[in-house]
Design an enzyme around this catalytic site. Structure first.
Site, PDB file in Angstrom:
ATOM      1  CG  ASP A  64     -57.864  57.271  85.899  1.00 42.92           C
ATOM      2  OD1 ASP A  64     -57.052  56.454  86.364  1.00 42.92           O
ATOM      3  OD2 ASP A  64     -58.430  57.133  84.799  1.00 42.92           O
ATOM      4  CG  ASN A  72     -47.266  52.677  79.631  1.00 42.85           C
ATOM      5  OD1 ASN A  72     -46.208  53.287  79.498  1.00 42.85           O
ATOM      6  ND2 ASN A  72     -47.734  52.350  80.812  1.00 42.85           N
ATOM      7  CG  HIS A  77     -43.950  49.893  80.036  1.00 42.75           C
ATOM      8  ND1 HIS A  77     -45.104  50.066  80.758  1.00 42.75           N
ATOM      9  CD2 HIS A  77     -44.135  48.763  79.306  1.00 42.75           C
ATOM     10  CE1 HIS A  77     -45.950  49.093  80.494  1.00 42.75           C
ATOM     11  NE2 HIS A  77     -45.387  48.287  79.613  1.00 42.75           N
ATOM     12  CG  ASP A  81     -41.673  54.525  83.489  1.00 44.91           C
ATOM     13  OD1 ASP A  81     -42.856  54.203  83.747  1.00 44.91           O
ATOM     14  OD2 ASP A  81     -40.714  53.737  83.596  1.00 44.91           O
ATOM     15  CG  ASP A 107     -53.548  55.651  84.752  1.00 44.27           C
ATOM     16  OD1 ASP A 107     -54.086  54.961  85.638  1.00 44.27           O
ATOM     17  OD2 ASP A 107     -54.092  55.861  83.653  1.00 44.27           O
TER      18      ASP A 107
END
Length: 181
Positions: A64, A72, A77, A81, A107
């Site tokens: 994680d 973000n 975003h 990304d 994630d």
């Protein structure tokens, strides 16, 4: 008549090719070009069956990202990304070709590692945590990165897909608590 039959054969062959391509893409995350959860769980189920049948060593790593939501939220975003792509590249670039890497959710990533157990699996998880922490993306004058917490369990502990994913998830949360002190 012969040309009509040949045309239909070509159309059928093209349809079969397209179906095979779509089936393969159904298991791949379109952003990261690694297995998505569906594909990863299929490979994990195969791995569990193989480990059970042949008593070989393998481990599941559940990773994680730490601090990803903040990237973000603060930078958008598109930057998130790009960071996910950097993480996926770090993972796929530092595991063996026989190992399996997948994106389990936003994630969260999974890695099935073959011929590894115990302290060797934990050492690999720590090394991947460090590599992920070093992965970065430029954003203006900044270099953005995230941390990672990885939980590891042996595939020999159970042959149940849900149980092994749950155990790896719990191990990841224990590692996250350990990292926070």
């Amino acid at each position: 008549m012969q040309t009509e039959v040949e045309r239909l054969r070509q159309e059928l062959a093209e349809a079969h090719r397209r179906i095979a391509e779509l089936e393969a893409r159904a298991d791949v995350d379109p952003l990261l070009d690694i297995l998505n959860r569906r594909g990863f769980e299929r490979e994990l189920a195969r791995s569990l069956a193989y480990v059970q049948r042949y008593s070989t060593a393998a481990a599941l790593m559940f990773i994680d990202l730490d601090g990803f939501k903040a990237v973000n939220d603060r930078h958008g975003h598109a930057v998130g990304d790009a960071l996910l792509k950097a993480v996926a590249a770090a993972l796929t670039g530092h595991v063996r070709a026989s190992d399996v890497v997948g994106r389990l959710g936003g994630d969260e990533f999974g890695v099935v590692m073959w011929n590894v157990e115990g302290s060797s699996a934990v050492a690999k998880a720590l090394a991947l945590e460090q590599l992920i922490g070093e992965a970065h993306v430029p954003h203006g004058a900044m270099r953005l990165s995230v941390g990672a917490s990885a939980g590891v369990v042996s595939l020999a502990t159970t042959s149940d897909l849900t149980q092994i994913l749950d155990a790896a998830d719990r191990a990841m949360y224990a590692r996250k608590r350990e990292r926070r002190g």
